[in-house]
Design a protein around this motif. Structure first.
Motif, PDB file in Angstrom:
ATOM      1  N   ALA A 184       0.829  -1.203   0.000  1.00  0.00           N
ATOM      2  CA  ALA A 184       0.000   0.000   0.000  1.00  0.00           C
ATOM      3  C   ALA A 184       0.868   1.259   0.000  1.00  0.00           C
ATOM      4  CB  ALA A 184      -0.927  -0.006   1.210  1.00  0.00           C
ATOM      5  N   ILE A 185       1.892   1.267   0.830  1.00  0.00           N
ATOM      6  CA  ILE A 185       2.796   2.421   0.876  1.00  0.00           C
ATOM      7  C   ILE A 185       3.551   2.556  -0.446  1.00  0.00           C
ATOM      8  CG2 ILE A 185       4.798   3.430   2.027  1.00  0.00           C
ATOM      9  CD1 ILE A 185       2.248   3.478   3.712  1.00  0.00           C
ATOM     10  N   ARG A 186       3.997   1.432  -0.977  1.00  0.00           N
ATOM     11  CA  ARG A 186       4.761   1.486  -2.236  1.00  0.00           C
ATOM     12  C   ARG A 186       3.880   1.969  -3.386  1.00  0.00           C
ATOM     13  NH1 ARG A 186       7.501   2.769  -5.630  1.00  0.00           N
ATOM     14  NH2 ARG A 186       9.361   1.792  -6.538  1.00  0.00           N
ATOM     15  N   SER A 187       2.602   1.615  -3.380  1.00  0.00           N
ATOM     16  CA  SER A 187       1.691   2.087  -4.419  1.00  0.00           C
ATOM     17  C   SER A 187       1.540   3.603  -4.358  1.00  0.00           C
ATOM     18  CB  SER A 187       0.328   1.409  -4.274  1.00  0.00           C
ATOM     19  OG  SER A 187       0.431   0.014  -4.475  1.00  0.00           O
ATOM     20  N   ASP A 188       1.418   4.129  -3.149  1.00  0.00           N
ATOM     21  CA  ASP A 188       1.354   5.590  -3.000  1.00  0.00           C
ATOM     22  C   ASP A 188       2.633   6.239  -3.513  1.00  0.00           C
ATOM     23  OD1 ASP A 188      -1.194   5.646  -1.942  1.00  0.00           O
ATOM     24  OD2 ASP A 188      -0.542   5.871   0.133  1.00  0.00           O
ATOM     25  N   TYR A 189       3.780   5.658  -3.169  1.00  0.00           N
ATOM     26  CA  TYR A 189       5.047   6.222  -3.625  1.00  0.00           C
ATOM     27  C   TYR A 189       5.136   6.220  -5.152  1.00  0.00           C
ATOM     28  CZ  TYR A 189       7.025   5.916   1.143  1.00  0.00           C
ATOM     29  OH  TYR A 189       7.284   6.074   2.479  1.00  0.00           O
ATOM     30  N   ALA A 190       4.636   5.155  -5.760  1.00  0.00           N
ATOM     31  CA  ALA A 190       4.735   5.033  -7.215  1.00  0.00           C
ATOM     32  C   ALA A 190       4.016   6.167  -7.933  1.00  0.00           C
ATOM     33  CB  ALA A 190       4.176   3.686  -7.671  1.00  0.00           C
ATOM     34  N   VAL A 191       2.871   6.586  -7.399  1.00  0.00           N
ATOM     35  CA  VAL A 191       2.096   7.620  -8.093  1.00  0.00           C
ATOM     36  C   VAL A 191       2.447   9.030  -7.641  1.00  0.00           C
ATOM     37  CG1 VAL A 191       0.181   6.029  -8.494  1.00  0.00           C
ATOM     38  CG2 VAL A 191       0.125   7.505  -6.480  1.00  0.00           C
ATOM     39  N   THR A 192       3.091   9.182  -6.483  1.00  0.00           N
ATOM     40  CA  THR A 192       3.389  10.526  -5.977  1.00  0.00           C
ATOM     41  C   THR A 192       4.842  10.947  -6.181  1.00  0.00           C
ATOM     42  OG1 THR A 192       3.808   9.693  -3.736  1.00  0.00           O
ATOM     43  CG2 THR A 192       1.555  10.420  -4.246  1.00  0.00           C
ATOM     44  N   ALA A 193       5.754   9.996  -6.306  1.00  0.00           N
ATOM     45  CA  ALA A 193       7.169  10.357  -6.476  1.00  0.00           C
ATOM     46  C   ALA A 193       7.414  11.266  -7.677  1.00  0.00           C
ATOM     47  CB  ALA A 193       8.023   9.094  -6.567  1.00  0.00           C
ATOM     48  N   PRO A 194       6.682  11.091  -8.795  1.00  0.00           N
ATOM     49  CA  PRO A 194       6.917  12.010  -9.919  1.00  0.00           C
ATOM     50  C   PRO A 194       6.616  13.474  -9.596  1.00  0.00           C
ATOM     51  CG  PRO A 194       5.767  10.041 -10.679  1.00  0.00           C
ATOM     52  CD  PRO A 194       5.771  10.001  -9.180  1.00  0.00           C
ATOM     53  N   TYR A 195       5.933  13.726  -8.501  1.00  0.00           N
ATOM     54  CA  TYR A 195       5.545  15.092  -8.148  1.00  0.00           C
ATOM     55  C   TYR A 195       6.232  15.565  -6.861  1.00  0.00           C
ATOM     56  CZ  TYR A 195       2.191  13.706 -11.610  1.00  0.00           C
ATOM     57  OH  TYR A 195       1.624  13.224 -12.774  1.00  0.00           O
ATOM     58  N   GLN A 196       7.393  14.969  -6.563  1.00  0.00           N
ATOM     59  CA  GLN A 196       8.228  15.375  -5.424  1.00  0.00           C
ATOM     60  C   GLN A 196       7.467  15.258  -4.108  1.00  0.00           C
ATOM     61  OE1 GLN A 196      11.024  18.806  -6.268  1.00  0.00           O
ATOM     62  NE2 GLN A 196       9.423  19.299  -7.764  1.00  0.00           N
ATOM     63  N   CYS A 197       6.873  14.105  -3.888  1.00  0.00           N
ATOM     64  CA  CYS A 197       6.055  13.912  -2.683  1.00  0.00           C
ATOM     65  C   CYS A 197       6.620  12.885  -1.716  1.00  0.00           C
ATOM     66  CB  CYS A 197       4.642  13.478  -3.073  1.00  0.00           C
ATOM     67  SG  CYS A 197       3.725  14.660  -4.067  1.00  0.00           S
ATOM     68  N   VAL A 198       7.754  12.247  -2.038  1.00  0.00           N
ATOM     69  CA  VAL A 198       8.324  11.230  -1.162  1.00  0.00           C
ATOM     70  C   VAL A 198       9.642  11.757  -0.602  1.00  0.00           C
ATOM     71  CG1 VAL A 198       9.060   8.834  -0.938  1.00  0.00           C
ATOM     72  CG2 VAL A 198       7.279   9.438  -2.599  1.00  0.00           C
ATOM     73  N   TYR A 199       9.716  11.815   0.719  1.00  0.00           N
ATOM     74  CA  TYR A 199      10.863  12.412   1.403  1.00  0.00           C
ATOM     75  C   TYR A 199      11.430  11.421   2.410  1.00  0.00           C
ATOM     76  CZ  TYR A 199       8.669  16.703  -0.351  1.00  0.00           C
ATOM     77  OH  TYR A 199       8.094  17.669  -1.155  1.00  0.00           O
ATOM     78  N   ALA A 200      12.739  11.537   2.644  1.00  0.00           N
ATOM     79  CA  ALA A 200      13.384  10.670   3.623  1.00  0.00           C
ATOM     80  C   ALA A 200      14.486  11.425   4.335  1.00  0.00           C
ATOM     81  CB  ALA A 200      13.958   9.426   2.950  1.00  0.00           C
ATOM     82  N   LEU A 201      14.711  11.060   5.577  1.00  0.00           N
ATOM     83  CA  LEU A 201      15.878  11.548   6.281  1.00  0.00           C
ATOM     84  C   LEU A 201      17.124  10.953   5.639  1.00  0.00           C
ATOM     85  CD1 LEU A 201      14.568  11.194   9.939  1.00  0.00           C
ATOM     86  CD2 LEU A 201      15.094  13.344   8.768  1.00  0.00           C
ATOM     87  N   ALA A 202      18.214  11.675   5.701  1.00  0.00           N
ATOM     88  CA  ALA A 202      19.444  11.218   5.056  1.00  0.00           C
ATOM     89  C   ALA A 202      19.921   9.882   5.613  1.00  0.00           C
ATOM     90  CB  ALA A 202      20.538  12.276   5.209  1.00  0.00           C
ATOM     91  N   ASP A 203      19.660   9.631   6.889  1.00  0.00           N
ATOM     92  CA  ASP A 203      20.085   8.377   7.503  1.00  0.00           C
ATOM     93  C   ASP A 203      19.033   7.288   7.394  1.00  0.00           C
ATOM     94  OD1 ASP A 203      18.190   9.297   9.268  1.00  0.00           O
ATOM     95  OD2 ASP A 203      19.535   9.446  10.997  1.00  0.00           O
ATOM     96  N   ARG A 204      17.942   7.567   6.627  1.00  0.00           N
ATOM     97  CA  ARG A 204      16.862   6.611   6.384  1.00  0.00           C
ATOM     98  C   ARG A 204      16.112   6.218   7.659  1.00  0.00           C
ATOM     99  NH1 ARG A 204      18.036   8.376   2.274  1.00  0.00           N
ATOM    100  NH2 ARG A 204      18.473   7.378   0.291  1.00  0.00           N
ATOM    101  N   ALA A 205      16.208   7.053   8.689  1.00  0.00           N
ATOM    102  CA  ALA A 205      15.500   6.742   9.928  1.00  0.00           C
ATOM    103  C   ALA A 205      14.005   6.999   9.817  1.00  0.00           C
ATOM    104  CB  ALA A 205      16.071   7.564  11.090  1.00  0.00           C
ATOM    105  N   GLY A 206      13.591   7.775   8.827  1.00  0.00           N
ATOM    106  CA  GLY A 206      12.172   8.074   8.660  1.00  0.00           C
ATOM    107  C   GLY A 206      11.877   8.500   7.246  1.00  0.00           C
ATOM    108  N   ALA A 207      10.605   8.364   6.855  1.00  0.00           N
ATOM    109  CA  ALA A 207      10.170   8.769   5.520  1.00  0.00           C
ATOM    110  C   ALA A 207       8.756   9.315   5.607  1.00  0.00           C
ATOM    111  CB  ALA A 207      10.213   7.584   4.550  1.00  0.00           C
ATOM    112  N   ALA A 208       8.446  10.229   4.693  1.00  0.00           N
ATOM    113  CA  ALA A 208       7.115  10.839   4.677  1.00  0.00           C
ATOM    114  C   ALA A 208       6.648  11.010   3.242  1.00  0.00           C
ATOM    115  CB  ALA A 208       7.140  12.197   5.388  1.00  0.00           C
ATOM    116  N   ASN A 209       5.355  10.777   3.048  1.00  0.00           N
ATOM    117  CA  ASN A 209       4.710  11.000   1.758  1.00  0.00           C
ATOM    118  C   ASN A 209       3.815  12.227   1.945  1.00  0.00           C
ATOM    119  OD1 ASN A 209       2.738   8.836  -0.475  1.00  0.00           O
ATOM    120  ND2 ASN A 209       4.153  10.485  -0.927  1.00  0.00           N
ATOM    121  N   VAL A 210       4.228  13.337   1.356  1.00  0.00           N
ATOM    122  CA  VAL A 210       3.591  14.628   1.638  1.00  0.00           C
ATOM    123  C   VAL A 210       3.469  15.400   0.330  1.00  0.00           C
ATOM    124  CG1 VAL A 210       3.741  16.758   2.983  1.00  0.00           C
ATOM    125  CG2 VAL A 210       4.741  14.643   3.890  1.00  0.00           C
ATOM    126  N   TYR A 211       2.308  16.001   0.112  1.00  0.00           N
ATOM    127  CA  TYR A 211       2.183  16.802  -1.106  1.00  0.00           C
ATOM    128  C   TYR A 211       1.885  18.259  -0.810  1.00  0.00           C
ATOM    129  CZ  TYR A 211      -3.042  16.542  -1.066  1.00  0.00           C
ATOM    130  OH  TYR A 211      -4.372  16.649  -0.754  1.00  0.00           O
TER     131      TYR A 211
END
Length: 219
Positions: free
Chosen positions: A55-82
């Motif tokens: 479910a999370i990966r499906s959201d990433y697939a459609v939102t990443a083209p619009y700069q909506c997937v973010y992560a901390l540099a150390d990969r400790a956290g990620a957010a899908n935000v538009y």
């Protein structure tokens, strides 16, 4: 949005997107909407994990083209935000429909026959378009689709590092932020960041309450 302290993932970074979806999907095993949705006979914990990650990966697939997937540099956290103004015509509702189709394709026919109607029945308590009911037609805003911190990194300040760049950007631009959650604990956490609950929504037959929360920009 290009935010300090966060990496904006590109669609072609599939390995990173996969890894982040696995991590956030693990977090969402505890998220009450998914706990409720996947509370069906015969579904193993291993399969529930695979579904939340898909479910999370499906959201990433459609939102990443619009700069909506973010992560901390150390990969400790990620957010899908538009940011509303960065989405294509049709906005989040159109992208959500595409994500739902991708998600459905990962289910077995037997799972789809059970989980599809169950999701529809829960729809009254799972709106992600409610900000559009409150925002002006020309109002830009920030909406949090999902956010998660590596369970092994909880209590290290990772969530604050992940979350505050969005709030700082909202304050800089004078934008409202919107999110929804399903537990008192999360409602309290978001309250510490300035969010206020403006509405509660439930669905008949389910012990589930969606808290719709808004944060006004700070001067």
């Amino acid at each position: 949005m290009n935010l300090p302290g966060l990496e904006t993932l590109r669609p072609e970074q599939t390995d990173k997107l996969d890894a982040l979806a696995q991590m956030v999907g693990t977090c969402f095993l505890e998220e009450m909407w998914y706990v409720t949705w996947l509370d069906v006979p015969g579904m193993s914990d291993e399969r529930k994990l695979a579904v939340t990650q898909a479910a999370i990966r499906s959201d990433y697939a459609v939102t990443a083209p619009y700069q909506c997937v973010y992560a901390l540099a150390d990969r400790a956290g990620a957010a899908n935000v538009y940011l509303r103004s960065e989405l294509p015509e049709g906005g989040w509702e159109r992208l959500e429909e595409k994500s739902a189709l991708l998600m459905a394709a990962t289910l077995t026919p037997e799972e789809g026959a059970v989980l599809g109607p169950r999701a529809e029945a829960m729809d009254l308590a799972s709106s992600t378009s409610w900000p559009l009911e409150r925002a002006r037609a020309d109002e830009d805003f920030i909406y949090f689709i999902s956010a998660g911190v590596d369970p092994a990194r909880r209590g290290t300040g990772a969530f604050r590092r992940l979350f505050t760049p969005f709030l700082d950007e909202a304050d800089r631009r004078g934008l409202r932020c919107y999110l929804d959650c399903y537990t008192d604990r999360l409602e309290q956490i978001y309250g510490h960041f300035g969010f206020e609950t403006v509405e509660r929504r439930g669905a008949p037959g389910f012990n589930l309450v969606e808290r719709c929360m808004v944060r006004a920009p700070r001067p």
